[in-house]
Design an enzyme around this catalytic site. Structure first.
Site, mmCIF file in Angstrom:
data_model
loop_
_atom_site.group_PDB
_atom_site.id
_atom_site.type_symbol
_atom_site.label_atom_id
_atom_site.label_comp_id
_atom_site.label_asym_id
_atom_site.label_seq_id
_atom_site.Cartn_x
_atom_site.Cartn_y
_atom_site.Cartn_z
ATOM 1 N N HIS A 94 -3.525 -5.142 0.576
ATOM 2 C CA HIS A 94 -2.979 -5.563 1.868
ATOM 3 C C HIS A 94 -3.065 -7.078 2.004
ATOM 4 O O HIS A 94 -4.027 -7.612 2.574
ATOM 5 C CB HIS A 94 -3.761 -4.908 3.010
ATOM 6 C CG HIS A 94 -3.424 -3.477 3.248
ATOM 7 N ND1 HIS A 94 -2.354 -3.089 4.030
ATOM 8 C CD2 HIS A 94 -3.999 -2.339 2.796
ATOM 9 C CE1 HIS A 94 -2.301 -1.758 4.067
ATOM 10 N NE2 HIS A 94 -3.279 -1.286 3.322
ATOM 11 N N GLU A 147 -1.518 -8.853 4.028
ATOM 12 C CA GLU A 147 -1.371 -9.221 5.444
ATOM 13 C C GLU A 147 -2.645 -9.035 6.259
ATOM 14 O O GLU A 147 -2.774 -9.578 7.364
ATOM 15 C CB GLU A 147 -0.232 -8.412 6.081
ATOM 16 C CG GLU A 147 -0.566 -6.997 6.499
ATOM 17 C CD GLU A 147 -0.668 -5.982 5.364
ATOM 18 O OE1 GLU A 147 -0.809 -4.776 5.652
ATOM 19 O OE2 GLU A 147 -0.618 -6.380 4.178
ATOM 20 N N CYS A 206 0.840 -1.208 0.000
ATOM 21 C CA CYS A 206 0.000 0.000 0.000
ATOM 22 C C CYS A 206 0.876 1.260 0.000
ATOM 23 O O CYS A 206 1.476 1.606 -1.003
ATOM 24 C CB CYS A 206 -0.976 -0.029 1.170
ATOM 25 S SG CYS A 206 -2.369 1.121 0.981
#
Length: 294
Positions: A204, A206, A109
């Site tokens: 994202h 994660e 990001c």
């Protein structure tokens, strides 16, 4: 100065450059974003060491420390990657240094955007406004595994893959010599690479759904998004989710590509001139918080 350092077993070493402060929610549930990233990108049985540098507070590894790391991850952030805050400019300078050393850097990001800016690309406010929720992106070319050696472990790339998104800035133009690897209807550059050692991902990988929902509620409380927008995101999450296993495998493959890939990357640059882990699994990864004040 090293804080809460843990003696490392033999294994690779990575640095997380945090461009945001831990939220109350993430501290309460995950004990900080470092654990979120280690759960996503770490290998529990590999004896890895993950060090945390709070870049948002001006903490970065010194030049003499860079070669001890096998890879770096730059996190997301509520800040604008095109801003001229001192810590952002210093982070851009570090990216250029890591690029010159051919060190592996994964940007997520904000990190994706910082890599772009640091290497001469252009980042700005997204033309389409906020992009929050689950977005399907198109992979640029089904033959990419033969072109990107760090993707060899994936064997086959899907033509499309869903990823978690929450951003209002985007890459407008990639740096010279960079290759766009994925795009979507709303964002032209969802993923790009520079050689085999720099990779930017706008989404994202994660994030878990609960982290995204927490951020949506924070944005709603701050008046950054409307109630109807937030409710639409929540409804979407009830019906679909990201292809998280694919994205985590891609990022881990990039960060931990073998030495042959690094050699190939050097040749490429000379020629051109231009299974997720749970938090509980982290018990066998070595995690330390490193603070370097300069």
């Amino acid at each position: 100065m090293v804080v809460n350092a843990v003696v490392a077993r033999k294994g690779r070493r990575f640095a997380l450059l945090m461009a945001a402060h831990d939220s109350e929610y993430v501290i309460k549930k995950y004990s900080g974003y470092l654990n979120v990233f280690v759960a996503a990108f770490g290998d529990a049985g590999a004896g890895e060491t993950w060090d945390l540098y709070r870049a948002v507070d001006g903490e970065l590894p010194g030049e003499e420390e860079l070669d001890r790391y096998d890879g770096f991850v730059i996190s997301g952030s509520p800040n604008d990657a095109y801003a001229d805050d001192e810590w952002i400019l210093r982070l851009c300078s570090l990216v250029r240094d890591l690029h010159a050393r051919r060190k592996r850097v994964l940007g997520v990001c904000f990190g994706h955007q910082v890599i772009c800016r640091a290497l001469g690309g252009r980042v700005a406010r997204a033309r389409g406004g906020w992009d929050i929720g689950i977005r399907e992106v198109a992979i640029a070319d089904a033959q990419l595994p033969r072109q990107c050696r760090f993707l060899d472990a994936l064997r086959e790339l899907p033509p499309r893959a869903k990823i978690t998104k929450i951003h209002q800035d985007e890459v407008w133009d990639v740096p010279a010599g960079a290759e766009v690897l994925a795009s979507s209807e709303k964002t032209g550059v969802e993923m790009f690479r520079v050689g085999e050692h720099m990779l930017g991902v706008q989404g994202h990988p994660e994030y878990t759904n609960d982290i995204l929902l927490s951020l949506v509620n924070r944005l709603l409380g701050a008046g950054s998004i409307t109630v109807s927008f937030a409710e639409a995101v929540k409804r979407q999450l009830e019906s679909t989710g990201p292809d998280r296993e694919f994205w985590l495998k891609l990022c881990k493959s990039f960060l931990k590509a073998d030495e042959a890939s690094s050699i190939a990357d050097d040749l490429y640059l000379d020629d051109t001139e231009a299974e997720s882990l749970t938090v509980e699994d982290q018990s066998t990864c070595v995690v330390s918080s490193v603070v370097v004040c300069q």
